[in-house]
Scaffold this active site. Structure first.
Site, PDB file in Angstrom:
ATOM      1  CB  THR A   1      -0.890   0.062   1.258  1.00 29.81           C
ATOM      2  OG1 THR A   1      -1.706  -1.092   1.299  1.00 29.81           O
ATOM      3  CG2 THR A   1      -1.766   1.286   1.274  1.00 29.81           C
TER       4      THR A   1
ATOM      5  N   GLY B   1       5.970   3.926  -7.062  1.00 31.06           N
ATOM      6  CA  GLY B   1       5.697   2.635  -7.687  1.00 31.06           C
ATOM      7  C   GLY B   1       6.873   2.082  -8.469  1.00 31.06           C
TER       8      GLY B   1
ATOM      9  CB  CYS C   1       7.885   0.867  -3.030  1.00 32.64           C
ATOM     10  SG  CYS C   1       7.207  -0.204  -1.751  1.00 32.64           S
TER      11      CYS C   1
ATOM     12  CB  THR D   1       4.189   0.892  -4.328  1.00 35.35           C
ATOM     13  OG1 THR D   1       4.244   0.984  -2.902  1.00 35.35           O
ATOM     14  CG2 THR D   1       3.332   2.021  -4.868  1.00 35.35           C
TER      15      THR D   1
END
Length: 180
Positions: free
Chosen positions: A5, A161, A164, A167
């Site tokens: 998340t 994104g 990570c 993500t």
């Protein structure tokens, strides 16, 4: 650390925006890539995003929304009351979760330990496994570009994104604009 998340909230001059990625992971497996972890509350005047267990998110969103309604849309009062309830409830206290809530006046990070934190700059906050990447990107973009609020959130989450592993870049944003 909450995996799978990243939620970023930005309270700009003309709009408040919250965005999140769509990835849900279990261990080292991606279960879903298009989850929505954000909700509009109080007839779209409040936005909320969640990092933590998806199963718990719906209960926490409902609880927060009820407190927001009972406080007649006062986000600060609802955030404080929510934090008190979260700390008192034996079941909720065990949750490892965080929420970001914002309207046009405030932005708050709510933690499962009962914290209600307004960011020092009053503008940008992020939670989740990619939160620090998104926060760093948002601060840099806010300082050094003329991106509008929604594009700033999308670009920051895109950067998170790309860095990570928990993500993705399936980004969803929600906006509150100033009333005309």
């Amino acid at each position: 650390m909450f995996h799978a998340t990243t939620i970023l909230a930005y309270k700009g001059k003309n709009k408040s925006v919250i965005g999140g990625d769509g990835q849900v992971s279990f261990g080292n497996t991606v279960l879903k890539g298009n989850a929505v972890k954000i909700r509009k509350l109080n007839n779209g005047k409040v936005l909320a995003g969640f990092a933590g267990s998806t199963a718990d998110a719906f209960n926490l969103f409902d609880m927060f929304e009820n407190l927001l309604q009972s406080s007649k849309g006062d986000l600060l009062k609802a955030a404080i009351d929510f934090s008190k309830e979260w700390r008192k409830d034996k079941y909720l206290r065990k949750l490892e979760a965080m929420m970001l809530v914002l309207d046009r006046n405030h932005i708050f990070l709510l933690s499962g330990t009962g914290d209600v934190v307004e960011p020092e700059d009053g503008q940008i906050a992020a939670i989740g496994s990619g939160g620090n990447y998104a926060l760093s990107a948002a601060r840099a973009l806010a300082k050094h570009t003329d991106l509008d609020e929604e594009e700033l959130v999308k670009s920051s989450l895109q950067i998170a994104g790309e860095i990570c592993i928990y993500t993705n870049t399936n980004i969803k944003t929600y906006v509150i604009e100033d009333e005309k």
